[in-house]
Design a protein around this motif. Structure first.
Motif, short mmCIF file in Angstrom:
data_model
loop_
_atom_site.label_atom_id
_atom_site.label_comp_id
_atom_site.label_asym_id
_atom_site.label_seq_id
_atom_site.Cartn_x
_atom_site.Cartn_y
_atom_site.Cartn_z
N ILE A 20 0.86 -1.18 0.00
CA ILE A 20 0.00 0.00 0.00
C ILE A 20 0.90 1.23 0.00
CG2 ILE A 20 -1.74 1.33 1.24
CD1 ILE A 20 -2.79 -1.27 2.40
N LEU A 21 0.72 2.05 -1.01
CA LEU A 21 1.45 3.30 -1.12
C LEU A 21 0.52 4.42 -0.68
CD1 LEU A 21 3.17 2.75 -4.58
CD2 LEU A 21 3.84 1.90 -2.32
N ARG A 22 1.06 5.33 0.12
CA ARG A 22 0.21 6.34 0.73
C ARG A 22 0.55 7.74 0.25
NH1 ARG A 22 -2.31 3.37 4.62
NH2 ARG A 22 -1.17 1.51 5.25
N CYS A 23 -0.48 8.55 0.21
CA CYS A 23 -0.33 9.91 -0.30
C CYS A 23 -1.26 10.82 0.50
CB CYS A 23 -0.73 9.92 -1.78
SG CYS A 23 -0.91 11.55 -2.53
N VAL A 47 -4.31 6.07 -12.85
CA VAL A 47 -5.71 6.22 -12.45
C VAL A 47 -5.97 7.64 -11.95
CG1 VAL A 47 -5.26 5.49 -10.07
CG2 VAL A 47 -7.52 5.10 -11.05
N SER A 48 -7.19 8.09 -12.15
CA SER A 48 -7.63 9.35 -11.54
C SER A 48 -8.87 9.08 -10.71
CB SER A 48 -7.90 10.42 -12.61
OG SER A 48 -8.91 9.99 -13.50
N PHE A 49 -9.07 9.93 -9.71
CA PHE A 49 -10.11 9.69 -8.70
C PHE A 49 -10.75 11.01 -8.37
CE2 PHE A 49 -11.50 6.65 -5.51
CZ PHE A 49 -11.86 7.39 -4.41
N SER A 66 -5.80 -1.14 -6.81
CA SER A 66 -6.99 -0.47 -6.31
C SER A 66 -6.58 0.83 -5.64
CB SER A 66 -7.78 -1.36 -5.34
OG SER A 66 -7.00 -1.66 -4.20
N VAL A 67 -7.51 1.75 -5.58
CA VAL A 67 -7.27 3.02 -4.91
C VAL A 67 -8.38 3.26 -3.91
CG1 VAL A 67 -5.89 4.18 -6.69
CG2 VAL A 67 -8.40 4.29 -6.78
N GLU A 68 -8.04 4.07 -2.91
CA GLU A 68 -9.00 4.33 -1.85
C GLU A 68 -8.68 5.68 -1.23
OE1 GLU A 68 -10.94 1.48 1.55
OE2 GLU A 68 -8.76 1.69 1.54
N ARG A 69 -9.74 6.36 -0.81
CA ARG A 69 -9.56 7.56 0.00
C ARG A 69 -10.24 7.26 1.33
NH1 ARG A 69 -7.94 12.72 0.00
NH2 ARG A 69 -9.38 14.40 0.55
N PRO A 70 -9.50 6.63 2.24
CA PRO A 70 -10.13 6.08 3.44
C PRO A 70 -10.63 7.13 4.43
CG PRO A 70 -7.75 5.85 3.55
CD PRO A 70 -8.06 6.36 2.19
N ASP A 71 -10.08 8.34 4.34
CA ASP A 71 -10.54 9.41 5.23
C ASP A 71 -10.43 10.71 4.45
OD1 ASP A 71 -7.45 8.76 6.88
OD2 ASP A 71 -7.80 10.21 5.29
N GLY A 72 -10.51 11.83 5.13
CA GLY A 72 -10.54 13.10 4.41
C GLY A 72 -9.21 13.56 3.89
N SER A 73 -8.11 12.84 4.24
CA SER A 73 -6.82 13.37 3.86
C SER A 73 -5.96 12.39 3.06
CB SER A 73 -6.05 13.81 5.10
OG SER A 73 -5.86 12.73 5.99
N PHE A 75 -4.87 9.26 0.42
CA PHE A 75 -5.24 8.64 -0.86
C PHE A 75 -4.24 7.51 -1.06
CE2 PHE A 75 -7.06 8.04 -4.83
CZ PHE A 75 -6.21 8.29 -5.89
N THR A 76 -4.72 6.28 -1.20
CA THR A 76 -3.80 5.14 -1.23
C THR A 76 -3.91 4.37 -2.54
OG1 THR A 76 -5.40 3.66 -0.19
CG2 THR A 76 -3.91 4.86 1.28
N LEU A 77 -2.80 3.76 -2.90
CA LEU A 77 -2.75 2.83 -4.02
C LEU A 77 -2.32 1.48 -3.47
CD1 LEU A 77 -2.67 2.26 -7.15
CD2 LEU A 77 -0.23 2.79 -7.03
N LYS A 78 -3.13 0.47 -3.72
CA LYS A 78 -2.83 -0.89 -3.27
C LYS A 78 -2.52 -1.76 -4.47
CE LYS A 78 -5.54 -3.01 -0.22
NZ LYS A 78 -6.67 -3.83 0.29
N ILE A 79 -1.44 -2.52 -4.35
CA ILE A 79 -1.14 -3.55 -5.33
C ILE A 79 -1.25 -4.88 -4.60
CG2 ILE A 79 0.46 -4.38 -7.09
CD1 ILE A 79 1.91 -1.68 -6.93
N ARG A 80 -2.19 -5.72 -5.05
CA ARG A 80 -2.55 -6.91 -4.27
C ARG A 80 -1.46 -7.96 -4.27
NH1 ARG A 80 -7.29 -5.62 -6.61
NH2 ARG A 80 -8.90 -4.92 -5.17
#
Lengths: 111, 113
Positions: A20-23, A47-49, A66-73, A75-80
């Motif tokens: 998981i890469l975090r941003c 990808v754009s989100f 996959s990408v996710e914005r788990p909270d308000g700040s 933005f993550t990229l997951k490579i399974r």
């Protein structure tokens, strides 16, 4: 000046592992992106989100990503299940009304 | 995928002179063009952009020229400074750049003091 921050700066993982890469994008930006640059090659769009969903993705962004914005700040990229060919610099970017601002990248090394 | 091409991998100029970096594109749907600068171990930094309704955009020492009929754009840096030494990427997009950016392969500029 506000910055896009990425963690970690370098990630080493074994083939088949999940990463998981975090941003943290710039706070008032609404558009978020991931790009990657394999050593010696061009920067490539992944990808754009926007508005909590993927707005565009490239052929590279297959089911392993996959990408996710788990909270308000964040933005993550997951490579399974990482492959050797996933080794690259991964850049997060964000934009509002301005052009894309990029983070300094995460170097992913898959061994 | 060669939709955006930067044919010169490197360029060396003397401090104070003009640097001209070139970029060609093939996709006629592109309507927004950007230049980014990249230092080692950093992400690309936005420099200047131009939309297809213009043929020139200027910001301080940086000017971008767009020739739509030739599908060619160029970045002029005048005067060049040693701190400008970096890799310069041309990028193109449709729809104001919120869509995916397609990057060129980059030109490494070296400004000699």
């Amino acid at each position: 000046e506000p910055e896009v921050t990425q963690t970690p700066s370098h990630q080493v993982t074994q083939m088949g592992q999940e990463v998981i890469l975090r941003c943290v994008p710039i706070s008032n930006h609404l558009y978020f992106y991931w790009y990657r640059q394999i050593l010696g090659q061009k920067v490539e769009f992944l990808v754009s989100f926007y508005n909590n969903e993927i707005s565009e993705k490239s052929e590279i962004f297959d089911d392993q990503f996959s990408v996710e914005r788990p909270d308000g700040s964040n933005f993550t990229l997951k490579i399974r299940s990482t492959k050797l060919e996933d080794s690259a610099m991964y850049f997060c970017a964000s934009s509002g009304t301005s052009p894309l601002h990029f983070g300094n990248g995460t170097r992913l090394t898959v061994t | 995928d060669q939709q955006v091409k930067q044919n010169s991998p490197s360029l060396s100029v003397q401090e104070g002179r003009i640097s001209i970096l070139n970029c060609d594109y093939t996709n006629s749907m592109f309507d927004y063009f950007l230049w980014y600068k990249k230092y080692p171990a950093e992400g690309p930094t936005f420099l200047i952009s131009i939309s297809s309704i213009k043929d020139k955009n200027e910001d301080g020492r940086f000017t971008v020229f767009l020739n739509k009929s030739a599908k060619h754009l160029s970045l002029h840096i005048v005067p060049s400074q040693p701190g400008d030494s970096a890799v310069y990427f041309c990028a193109a997009s449709v729809d104001t750049g919120r869509r995916a950016l397609t990057f060129g392969s980059g030109t490494r500029l070296q400004v000699q003091p």
